[in-house]
Design a protein around this motif. Structure first.
Motif, PDB file in Angstrom:
ATOM      1  N   ARG A  72       0.863  -1.190   0.000  1.00 60.23           N
ATOM      2  CA  ARG A  72       0.000   0.000   0.000  1.00 60.23           C
ATOM      3  C   ARG A  72       0.890   1.228   0.000  1.00 60.23           C
ATOM      4  O   ARG A  72       1.922   1.259   0.650  1.00 60.23           O
ATOM      5  CB  ARG A  72      -0.894   0.011   1.240  1.00 60.23           C
ATOM      6  CG  ARG A  72      -1.866  -1.122   1.273  1.00 60.23           C
ATOM      7  CD  ARG A  72      -2.720  -1.190   2.503  1.00 60.23           C
ATOM      8  NE  ARG A  72      -2.443  -0.168   3.504  1.00 60.23           N
ATOM      9  CZ  ARG A  72      -3.197   0.068   4.545  1.00 60.23           C
ATOM     10  NH1 ARG A  72      -4.291  -0.636   4.735  1.00 60.23           N
ATOM     11  NH2 ARG A  72      -2.892   0.990   5.414  1.00 60.23           N
ATOM     12  N   PHE A  73       0.443   2.242  -0.744  1.00 59.35           N
ATOM     13  CA  PHE A  73       1.246   3.449  -0.894  1.00 59.35           C
ATOM     14  C   PHE A  73       0.409   4.674  -0.553  1.00 59.35           C
ATOM     15  O   PHE A  73      -0.750   4.758  -0.946  1.00 59.35           O
ATOM     16  CB  PHE A  73       1.764   3.554  -2.337  1.00 59.35           C
ATOM     17  CG  PHE A  73       2.548   2.348  -2.740  1.00 59.35           C
ATOM     18  CD1 PHE A  73       3.903   2.275  -2.493  1.00 59.35           C
ATOM     19  CD2 PHE A  73       1.924   1.271  -3.334  1.00 59.35           C
ATOM     20  CE1 PHE A  73       4.625   1.147  -2.840  1.00 59.35           C
ATOM     21  CE2 PHE A  73       2.631   0.139  -3.678  1.00 59.35           C
ATOM     22  CZ  PHE A  73       3.983   0.080  -3.444  1.00 59.35           C
ATOM     23  N   PHE A  74       1.024   5.590   0.161  1.00 62.39           N
ATOM     24  CA  PHE A  74       0.371   6.826   0.543  1.00 62.39           C
ATOM     25  C   PHE A  74       1.219   7.992   0.043  1.00 62.39           C
ATOM     26  O   PHE A  74       2.414   8.046   0.314  1.00 62.39           O
ATOM     27  CB  PHE A  74       0.209   6.914   2.065  1.00 62.39           C
ATOM     28  CG  PHE A  74      -0.612   5.799   2.626  1.00 62.39           C
ATOM     29  CD1 PHE A  74      -1.987   5.902   2.693  1.00 62.39           C
ATOM     30  CD2 PHE A  74       0.006   4.626   3.059  1.00 62.39           C
ATOM     31  CE1 PHE A  74      -2.747   4.860   3.191  1.00 62.39           C
ATOM     32  CE2 PHE A  74      -0.750   3.579   3.568  1.00 62.39           C
ATOM     33  CZ  PHE A  74      -2.128   3.696   3.629  1.00 62.39           C
ATOM     34  N   ALA A  75       0.596   8.872  -0.707  1.00 62.76           N
ATOM     35  CA  ALA A  75       1.287  10.046  -1.231  1.00 62.76           C
ATOM     36  C   ALA A  75       0.789  11.271  -0.475  1.00 62.76           C
ATOM     37  O   ALA A  75      -0.413  11.446  -0.299  1.00 62.76           O
ATOM     38  CB  ALA A  75       1.012  10.196  -2.722  1.00 62.76           C
ATOM     39  N   MET A  76       1.713  12.096  -0.028  1.00 61.04           N
ATOM     40  CA  MET A  76       1.363  13.345   0.649  1.00 61.04           C
ATOM     41  C   MET A  76       2.172  14.463   0.027  1.00 61.04           C
ATOM     42  O   MET A  76       3.350  14.298  -0.279  1.00 61.04           O
ATOM     43  CB  MET A  76       1.667  13.254   2.144  1.00 61.04           C
ATOM     44  CG  MET A  76       0.769  12.305   2.895  1.00 61.04           C
ATOM     45  SD  MET A  76       1.148  12.268   4.656  1.00 61.04           S
ATOM     46  CE  MET A  76       0.661  13.915   5.145  1.00 61.04           C
ATOM     47  N   ASP A  77       1.531  15.593  -0.153  1.00 61.47           N
ATOM     48  CA  ASP A  77       2.216  16.758  -0.700  1.00 61.47           C
ATOM     49  C   ASP A  77       1.421  18.003  -0.329  1.00 61.47           C
ATOM     50  O   ASP A  77       0.208  17.933  -0.124  1.00 61.47           O
ATOM     51  CB  ASP A  77       2.346  16.643  -2.221  1.00 61.47           C
ATOM     52  CG  ASP A  77       3.466  17.500  -2.750  1.00 61.47           C
ATOM     53  OD1 ASP A  77       4.547  16.948  -3.005  1.00 61.47           O
ATOM     54  OD2 ASP A  77       3.270  18.718  -2.880  1.00 61.47           O
ATOM     55  N   ILE A  78       2.083  19.131  -0.280  1.00 64.35           N
ATOM     56  CA  ILE A  78       1.421  20.397   0.018  1.00 64.35           C
ATOM     57  C   ILE A  78       0.531  20.840  -1.142  1.00 64.35           C
ATOM     58  O   ILE A  78      -0.381  21.623  -0.984  1.00 64.35           O
ATOM     59  CB  ILE A  78       2.465  21.486   0.357  1.00 64.35           C
ATOM     60  CG1 ILE A  78       1.803  22.698   0.967  1.00 64.35           C
ATOM     61  CG2 ILE A  78       3.295  21.855  -0.851  1.00 64.35           C
ATOM     62  CD1 ILE A  78       2.780  23.712   1.544  1.00 64.35           C
ATOM     63  N   SER A  79       0.811  20.306  -2.342  1.00 66.83           N
ATOM     64  CA  SER A  79       0.104  20.710  -3.549  1.00 66.83           C
ATOM     65  C   SER A  79      -0.897  19.645  -4.008  1.00 66.83           C
ATOM     66  O   SER A  79      -0.518  18.537  -4.364  1.00 66.83           O
ATOM     67  CB  SER A  79       1.116  20.960  -4.676  1.00 66.83           C
ATOM     68  OG  SER A  79       0.467  21.116  -5.915  1.00 66.83           O
TER      69      SER A  79
END
Length: 92
Positions: A72-79
């Motif tokens: 499982r992959f989680f992507a986080m970014d301010i944009s």
């Protein structure tokens, strides 16, 4: 980071430019190759895991490096615009 840089990064135009930056510029391609090797070396030591957090994920250019090592992959970014490109790139 200066506010105008953050604002550009959060914009669609800025995210679109960043999304192709690592394909356009040779030194960025070299950087990506080195990052892939480091990721492979790290997971060679630790082994595969259930979940991977990519932060900041940007347009998800390192996803293929992580993919063999997680479920499982989680992507986080301010944009939010960057996350849209990350999802689009993953589906391609």
């Amino acid at each position: 980071m200066e506010q105008h840089v953050v604002d550009r990064y959060k914009s669609y135009e800025g995210a679109a430019s960043f999304n192709t930056k690592y394909d356009r510029e040779w030194h960025k391609r070299v950087c990506t190759q080195r990052e892939y090797k480091v990721i492979q070396k790290c997971f060679g030591i630790t082994g595969a895991v259930d979940s991977i957090l990519d932060f900041p994920s940007g347009a998800g250019r390192l996803f293929q490096a992580y993919q063999p090592f997680g479920k499982r992959f989680f992507a986080m970014d301010i944009s939010h615009e960057m996350l849209k490109f990350a999802r689009q790139n993953r589906e391609e």
